[in-house]
Design an enzyme around this catalytic site. Structure first.
Site, PDB file in Angstrom:
ATOM      1  N   ASP A   1       5.947  34.552  62.420  1.00 33.10           N
ATOM      2  CA  ASP A   1       5.113  35.115  63.481  1.00 33.10           C
ATOM      3  C   ASP A   1       5.642  34.736  64.859  1.00 33.10           C
ATOM      4  OD1 ASP A   1       3.208  36.942  63.074  1.00 33.10           O
ATOM      5  OD2 ASP A   1       1.505  35.571  63.079  1.00 33.10           O
TER       6      ASP A   1
ATOM      7  N   ASP B   1      -9.006  32.603  54.259  1.00 30.91           N
ATOM      8  CA  ASP B   1      -8.843  32.366  52.824  1.00 30.91           C
ATOM      9  C   ASP B   1     -10.172  32.450  52.070  1.00 30.91           C
ATOM     10  OD1 ASP B   1      -9.606  30.111  54.187  1.00 30.91           O
ATOM     11  OD2 ASP B   1      -7.801  28.977  53.717  1.00 30.91           O
TER      12      ASP B   1
END
Lengths: 80, 240, 867
Positions: C310, C454
């Protein structure tokens, strides 16, 4: 590579020491997975590369053995 | 009593040295061991600080029909060595014929030893079929080096009763690693789980006329040999 | 001779005593010589053991207080002296004394032992009847059985209701709690799961009873202040009670799932995309993970490794090309990690997606152990494995508990997830997991709405009817957060995210979840709301001491009779259920440290879930020097000052208040002291211990061998490793100059590998090797022989000590005291100057305190001449 702590110390379970160095054996015994059939892919890959690397080995392989190691599933057979 | 034989797949793979070291290790683990030199070169005693090529030995005695067991040397408590004795080439062939004609010769002798020793180790020669076939051994080891020559010799249908013992393994060598992998693949059942590593201490031990277990007890090869001896004990315990 | 009898000059010259001190001490000694036969062998033997028996006095300058110190220590020694050191005579008296004590004790002990042994034998003793009974039960027709179930259930509910609601007087309550406690103590030793369930039942009854009593008879409705403070405390307690009960449900029956066997035909194995998302982590951290991933035993054409960068960094791209893995970068970094993963999903097409944070090195067996379940259960969406940390987290580092106590995460990964798995509610934890591609596609990719993508993803999967699995075999290891502030930052993010989910996608509501899945999710989210209740507990006794508010409007004795059983049963039950994963009272410390920091963000998130920014956890740094994290510790210092103030008020109230409040004051004081020590433990965590190494050394015990340049080889044991070197233990010392070439032989599976390194340290049997110069190929092999071993992290808990609640409490309290001492050490000079007299006085008082005698090892160090 099997090593004993001292020369005089005899252990009846030398295989368990081998298991100490062999991570898969240790995984099986510590996690209580005696029946786990583990395929050592990295060893299989290495074996294939070995035959490429050394023509003699490949030659003898082709001469004496019809099935190539890559086609056999299990490389790791544990000797008793 | 367990009878065990070591035979090199070819000459020069370090069979006698390994045998000497193994016998010493077994005796240091409390076993009573008798080592019998079956090779006409008659040089096994050198590993135990005996004379080179003694005149007397079991071969000479067998031909002369005198008691064979009188020529054993006691190295230390629980470790005896029986030399071959000096024979001419003709005598060797004659003895080989005799051994072939009389297959149970060594088995009866082994039976007579059953109560006095725990292990009988035979150092077998390369050829001489009588010498090789006569002793009845529960454990038969074929000693190999990880080299192309051993690999070639291993190719034909090999004697499957013999187990394979890798000697002088150097994991730094790419070819040795590769070959070992190949053997582990093909001979998984007969390849011993213990490999003896190459170690300078092994070569020096003979030069010092000592078994490696005494010369360099802290070396890797001495540890390997102890592991091999433990494996033998475990195996022997199962056989008995 | 005179010098020996009356050592005045010796004391004056050698010990620099004042005239008065020297005279008094010499006088005492001469009295000793006169009235005791000091020259007798018994006394001589005692004198010889001086250093072991009086360790704190051995090297101390002699002062006037020493006779008293000797006296206290001697008295102490008579009580605790180890048997090995005693003189025959003493031993005999001691044995006799012990005999008497045992005789008295055995009157109680014997029937107790008989009873508990009988309980232990119970399962085997009654097994024929049980078998007969279960056969009969099996023969009963279903409607009949159903009826019986309902009848038994109804009866139990009525009985429990009575147990919970019946008001008792002092005596009745005492008998009731003692009976329940006795049952708990008896079944505690029984093996198996039934006793655990029984303990849970007892604890639930006691706790419900406590809460019922609190609601019905301890609120003072007539006083506004009392009521407000009391209600706040009661709400906090209700929260704790809820978490306790939900926790029991969650972990009552851990599944202990085993790996499922893969088919022998490799062609049937699914294709796996292994994603390694990175954002701003260093390349050096990521390298090891990639090397380890390359070593995973999976068919090469079915395993594709992708580095998701990223940060769009050239060095990462180059590295990926170097080792031959796929590199995926994107132009923006919206939605952080979840966005990164979702972007990668558009470029890959494997059947399964494995995810590893860039510092989590997978073991080579990871896929072969986890993938089997995907083939066995077509509705399985997720297999999670534990997050194991190879470096100490701030708690472990600052408290010195690394490898000997379960860490903070151990409870979650050791027990909670296994318990969740029973209810098909194992969560996704962002890393060390593997998900099914079709499942993740069916919910539209990883959830991006919250900062804990998550857990939210897992929740969605469950809502859509997918299953999840948890495999409690550590198959990866990573770096723990470096500093306390980073650790807290991470927890704040989790807490905020979980509360966000609780608000936006509440697991108690909505479709698709089973009751137990709702319970598991709700508990996980409630768990993070601990901040405010914990702060309430830490300040509750002050409400009485400072404001004189009756927060629990009941007689002090009655409070004890209710609250103690509630706490004891909860501790006993949790010790049995969680002892291996979290030791009793340690949770208090963990919670206390976080309480202040998560209180605000969770409360904010609870009311406006859309606020809150994403922060990435920084890893791989290092603490340069010992320092005290004042910023982090500030709230705890304020809390401790408040509590100390409370103590002052307690003293004042003790002297001026009405006589009938004395017990209440004492109870409050005990509570305050407990709080102070717990806060002290939290303060101890803030004293950051310096890290010595840049790279983390993993301790291990692996057989190996070394090869020297001259061809000699020696067996050795690998005792630690890092990515740049190893520490070895040899069987015999080998003298080699630093810098010598030494090769290390390591085994993995049944193959051996050789790594040539150079000697960096050699001391006696220890040898340190450096592998900085390994070629790239060998570096991969090295990682695969060490960090990537299938068994690398399996025995991480072998050093844990068994949980003993009482000992644990003592440790925590000692830790609290230590925390304050550390605080003193880090104070600015002028403050330390001010505090010094107080510390001196405390130290001086402490010097009279007896010590544990040293073990009777032969003396090696220390001057021998002094007698």
């Amino acid at each position: 590579m099997a090593t004993l702590p001292t020369a005089t110390q005899i252990s009846a379970d030398i295989l368990s020491r081998n298991e100490r160095a062999d991570d898969i054996e240790r995984l099986k015994s510590m996690m209580d997975l005696p029946t786990l059939a583990y395929v050592d892919i990295s060893a299989q890959m290495e074996l294939l590369q070995a035959l490429e690397r050394w023509p003699l080995l490949a030659h003898l392989e082709a001469r004496h053995r019809l099935p190539k190691p890559a086609e056999l599933q299990k490389t790791r057979v544990d000797t008793p | 009593m367990i009878a065990m034989s070591l035979q090199g797949i070819r000459g020069g793979v370090g069979t006698s040295t390994t045998l000497a070291a193994l016998s010493f290790a077994l005796s240091s683990l409390g076993q009573k061991v008798l080592v019998i030199d079956m090779c006409p070169e008659n040089a096994l005693g050198l590993h135990f600080n005996l004379d080179y090529a003694p005149a007397e030995g079991w071969a000479r005695a067998t031909l002369d029909q005198t008691p064979w067991y009188e020529h054993a040397w006691n190295i230390e408590s629980g470790l005896d060595v029986l030399p071959y004795g000096t024979l001419t080439d003709v005598d060797v062939l004659q003895l080989d014929q005799l051994l072939r004609d009389n297959p149970p010769l060594w088995s009866t002798r082994q039976a007579s030893l059953a109560h006095s020793v725990d292990w009988v180790l035979f150092d077998l020669p390369q050829r001489l079929p009588g010498h090789i076939a006569n002793p009845r051994c529960e454990i038969a080891l074929n000693v190999l080096n990880l080299d192309a020559a051993s690999h070639v010799l291993l190719q034909p249908q090999r004697n499957s009763a013999q187990r394979l013992l890798v000697n002088r393994f150097d994991p730094a060598s790419q070819f040795q690693r590769d070959l070992l992998l190949l053997w582990q693949h093909h001979y998984a059942q007969s390849l011993l789980p213990i490999h003896l590593h190459a170690d300078e201490a092994m070569a020096e031990a003979l030069a010092r006329r000592e078994p490696v277990g005494r010369y360099a007890p802290g070396s890797l090869i001495a540890q390997d040999i102890i592991s091999l001896a433990s494996w033998c004990l475990l195996r022997g315990g199962r056989l008995e | 001779m005179t010098a020996r009898l009356f050592p005045y000059t010796h004391l004056r010259r050698e010990q620099n005593c004042t005239r008065f001190t020297a005279f008094i001490l010499a006088l005492i000694q001469v009295c000793g010589w006169i009235f005791l036969r000091l020259e007798s062998p018994a006394w001589q033997a005692l004198r010889e053991q001086h250093r072991q028996l009086y360790p704190h006095l051995a090297d101390k300058r002699i002062t006037l207080g020493d006779p008293l110190r000797y006296l206290t220590q001697t008295a102490w020694l008579l009580l605790v002296r180890p048997a090995a050191q005693t003189l025959p005579q003493r031993q005999r008296t001691r044995r006799r004394l012990k005999g008497y004590l045992m005789a008295v004790f055995s009157i109680v002990q014997r029937p107790w032992n008989l009873l508990s042994d009988a309980f232990e034998q119970l399962p085997t003793a009654i097994s024929p009847q049980v078998r007969k009974g279960s056969r009969w039960w099996g023969a009963v027709h279903w409607p009949m059985r159903k009826l019986l179930y309902i009848a038994i259930g109804a009866l139990a509910v009525v009985l429990i209701f009575i147990c919970v609601t019946e008001p008792f007087g002092y005596l009745a309550q005492l008998v009731f709690v003692v009976l329940l406690w006795a049952i708990a103590m008896l079944v505690r030793r029984m093996p198996g799961r039934f006793p655990t369930l029984l303990l849970i039942a007892l604890s639930v009854i006691i706790s419900c009873r406590y809460l019922w009593w609190r609601y019905t008879s301890t609120l003072n409705w007539s006083d506004k202040l009392d009521l407000v403070c009391g209600l706040i405390l009661l709400l906090a307690e209700t929260y704790s009670w809820m978490v306790l009960i939900l926790g029991y449900v969650q972990t009552s029956w851990p599944l202990n799932r085993k790996p499922a066997q893969l088919p022998p035909d490799l062609n049937l194995w699914p294709t796996v995309d292994l994603l390694i998302p990175t954002y701003n982590e260093e390349l050096s951290v990521t390298r090891g993970t990639v090397y380890a991933a390359l070593g995973i035993d999976w068919p090469k054409d079915k395993l594709r490794i992708h580095l998701l960068d990223d940060g769009n960094r050239a060095s990462f791209k180059m590295f990926a090309e170097e080792v031959g893995i796929n590199y995926i970068a994107r132009t923006d970094n919206r939605h952080a990690k979840a966005g990164n993963l979702n972007h990668a999903l558009t470029q890959i097409d494997g059947d399964l997606v494995a995810i590893f944070d860039c510092d989590h090195m997978p073991a080579r067996s990871f896929l072969q152990l986890t993938v089997g379940w995907f083939l066995r259960d077509p509705k399985l969406a997720l297999v999670q494995t534990p997050h194991h940390f190879l470096s100490p987290d701030p708690f472990e580092r600052n408290l010195g508990t690394f490898r000997n106590r379960p860490n903070e995460g151990e409870l979650f990964y050791g027990l909670v997830q296994d318990g969740n798995d029973m209810w098909n509610a194992a969560f996704f934890c962002g890393s060390c997991a593997i998900v099914r591609r079709t499942a993740i596609d069916s919910i539209g990719g990883f959830a991006v709405e919250t900062v804990t993508e998550d857990a939210h993803t897992a929740l969605r999967l469950h809502r859509n009817g997918w299953n999840s699995a948890y495999l409690r075999i550590p198959q990866a290891a990573g770096l723990a957060t470096e500093s306390l502030s980073a650790h807290i930052g991470q927890r704040i993010r989790w807490a905020r995210g979980m509360v966000q989910i609780f608000r936006t996608d509440n697991p108690l509501l909505g479709k698709g979840l089973t009751v137990f899945q709702r319970v598991c999710y709700a508990n996980a989210m409630l768990h993070f709301l601990v901040g405010l209740p914990r702060l309430v507990f830490l300040t509750a006794p002050l409400a009485f001491l400072l404001l004189h508010a009756y927060i629990i409007y009941a007689p002090a004795l009655m409070i004890l009779l209710y609250v103690l059983p509630h706490m004891i049963h909860a501790s006993l039950t949790n010790s049995r259920m969680q002892g291996a994963y979290r030791q009793t009272f340690w949770g208090e410390v963990y919670e206390t440290v976080l309480a202040w920091y998560i209180a605000r963000p969770t409360t904010v998130a609870l009311f406006s879930p859309s606020r809150g920014k994403f922060n990435v956890t920084a890893k791989g740094g290092m603490m340069e020097e010992n320092q005290f994290d004042w910023q982090t510790a500030k709230p705890y210092l304020v809390l401790s000052v408040l509590n100390v103030l409370g103590l002052g008020f307690a003293v004042w109230r003790l002297f001026t208040g009405p006589a009938d409040e004395i017990i209440t004051i004492i109870v409050s004081v005990l509570w305050v002291i407990y709080n102070l020590l717990i806060i002290g433990a939290a303060v101890a965590v803030a004293a950051e211990v310096r890290q010595v190494r840049h790279t983390h050394r993993v301790q291990t015990r692996l057989p190996g061998a070394i090869k020297l340049a001259d061809g000699h080889r020696y067996p050795c044991e690998l005792v630690d490793y890092s990515d740049g070197g190893v520490g070895l233990l040899l069987n015999q010392p080998i003298a080699l100059p630093v810098g010598s070439l030494v090769s290390l032989i390591l085994q993995r599976g049944n193959r051996e590998f050789v790594f040539s390194g150079s000697l960096t340290r050699s001391h006696d049997l220890f040898m340190g090797l450096n592998f900085a110069q390994l070629p790239a190929e060998q570096k991969i092999e090295f990682v695969q022989c060490t960090f990537g071993r299938a068994d690398a992290w399996l025995d991480h808990n072998s050093g844990f000590e068994a949980d003993k609640p009482v000992q644990s409490l003592r440790e925590i309290l000692a830790l609290g005291a230590k925390g304050y001492y550390r605080l003193y050490e880090y104070l600015p000079a002028w403050m330390r100057h001010l505090a010094r007299p107080l510390v001196r006085v405390l130290q001086w008082l402490g010097s009279f305190f007896p010590r544990m005698p040293k073990a009777s090892t032969p003396l090696i160090s220390g001057p021998v001449s002094r007698s």
